[in-house]
Design an enzyme around this catalytic site. Structure first.
Site, PDB file in Angstrom:
ATOM      1  N   LYS A   1      -0.132   3.597   4.151  1.00  0.00           N
ATOM      2  CA  LYS A   1       0.360   3.603   5.573  1.00  0.00           C
ATOM      3  C   LYS A   1       1.662   4.042   5.565  1.00  0.00           C
ATOM      4  O   LYS A   1       1.746   5.221   5.733  1.00  0.00           O
ATOM      5  CB  LYS A   1       0.242   2.139   5.909  1.00  0.00           C
TER       6      LYS A   1
ATOM      7  N   THR B   1       0.836  -1.258   0.150  1.00  0.00           N
ATOM      8  CA  THR B   1      -0.043   0.034   0.032  1.00  0.00           C
ATOM      9  C   THR B   1       0.977   1.416  -0.108  1.00  0.00           C
ATOM     10  O   THR B   1       1.939   1.251   0.576  1.00  0.00           O
ATOM     11  CB  THR B   1      -0.993   0.001   1.317  1.00  0.00           C
TER      12      THR B   1
END
Length: 404
Positions: A248, A245
């Site tokens: 984050k 991702t």
């Protein structure tokens, strides 16, 4: 059917069980992370300290990240203008995919609008289009992986969490030539435990299975350049597909997969979640690229991050707060009751200006409700002093369970 009554009754049930989720209205303060403004229903605004952000390294506030986003907006405007196939491939997308491929030592990478979409699209496409594919999935895998496997309609098996022998037992049921994929995570975000990646790869290799590793809660935070736990353990070359991702540790938004040229091209050409979604804005892509590059070059931030997590675990344990076992940066504190968990969270916010979200069923099993703390390199000793004093007061007043 009275539809509105059905909706209202369903919400009422959630509230009675203590599982109703209320958004904390936050206004992040640029350059002052982890401080934020909390807008409350009564119109009051309080400055608070955020202790549950997934911006694990504070890169959403980093000057390099912000500068890159400003520059790209000035150059390209706000949006990408379309899907990747129809006018929406901006040069910043290409550069970001190159940066991600380099991060994981892979030939190619492919970016998505979210990590959820990356998992959903990749797993559903692989399972649906590889003839006779069997997907063997860890029992604690994230919802996005579960949904991807479910929508693939491929045959699936669920092995016990981090249990290599159980994985071997399932894979042994199939001929070596049967297409197989083992799907698992590196860091499991609710418990803070880490998968035995080497042993899982050994079993996968034994049975001629692909490996699909979700490093969402590890990229940027583990390994000498932030490539994740697989990089830390020298195992990146053994992973077929890595998923991560940008929302984050890298502090922006979006998700991705990385692997061989052929595999990424296969998903690019067949994955509906990729084909039919508009591209992430160029400014987001530029910011993510800058963040990844910065974290590649600053391992001291990862060292500080690990120290902060270890220090918080120690300090909470010293005052009798029941920290659950965790070998990662996640600091879960057991409450064991949904109503009390929400009450503890509310009291920390309203009485002490500390925000930590209650984690209740179905995210975790009933009876394991918890507060999940995520210390960052930017949480100071003063922040920690205030937290420890405050949580001790809340624990005493609510009569919550002490550490054994």
């Amino acid at each position: 059917m009275d539809y509105e009554k059905f909706f209202s009754d369903s919400i009422a049930d959630l509230k009675s069980e203590g599982r109703y989720r209320i958004f904390c209205d936050l206004e992040r303060k640029a350059g002052e992370f982890p401080r934020a403004l909390n807008h409350r229903p009564n119109g009051e605004v309080h400055e608070i300290t955020v202790w549950c952000s997934n911006d694990y390294m504070g890169m959403g506030q980093n000057e390099h990240t912000l500068s890159a986003m400003h520059e790209a907006i000035d150059k390209c405007g706000a949006g990408a203008g379309g899907t990747r196939n129809i006018s929406g491939t901006n040069h910043y997308h290409v550069l970001l995919e190159q940066e991600l491929a380099d991060l994981h030592g892979k030939e190619s990478a492919l970016i998505f609008n979210s990590g959820w979409m990356a998992n959903m699209t990749a797993l559903s496409t692989l399972g649906a289009m590889i003839p006779g594919c069997v997907i063997v999935s860890d029992s604690h895998n994230h919802n996005s992986m579960i949904e991807g496997i479910r929508h693939s309609r491929a045959e699936k098996k669920i092995f016990k969490h981090n249990d290599v022998e159980d994985l071997d037992r399932f894979l042994s049921q199939y001929d070596v030539d049967t297409p197989k994929l083992v799907a698992f995570e590196s860091v499991y975000s609710m418990d803070g435990d880490i998968a035995p990646i080497k042993e899982i790869c050994d079993v996968a290799d034994k049975h001629n299975a692909m490996t699909f590793l979700d490093e969402v809660h590890a990229v940027g935070m583990y390994g000498p350049r932030g490539g994740g736990v697989a990089e830390r353990d020298g195992l990146m070359d053994r992973i077929t597909i890595v998923q991560g991702t940008l929302a984050k540790a890298f502090g922006v938004v979006g998700g991705y997969i990385a692997g061989s040229d052929a595999m990424c091209d296969f998903i690019r050409s067949n994955g509906s979640g990729f084909i039919f979604s508009s591209s992430i804005p160029p400014g987001v892509a530029a910011a993510a690229k800058a963040s990844i590059k910065h974290l590649k070059e600053h391992n001291e931030l990862r060292e500080r991050h690990q120290e902060r997590a270890a220090t918080l675990k120690r300090r909470l344990t010293e005052v009798g707060i029941p920290v659950m076992p965790s070998v990662s940066h996640i600091v879960p504190v057991l409450v064991g009751d949904a109503v009390l968990c929400k009450q503890a969270s509310d009291d920390l916010l309203l009485k002490h200006d500390i925000y930590v979200q209650p984690i209740n069923y179905p995210t975790v099993a009933r009876g394991t409700e918890r507060l999940r703390f995520t210390p960052t390199p930017l949480h100071t000793d003063e922040h920690m002093d205030h937290l420890v004093t405050s949580i001790r007061e809340v624990w005493n007043r609510l009569g919550l369970k002490e550490a054994a």
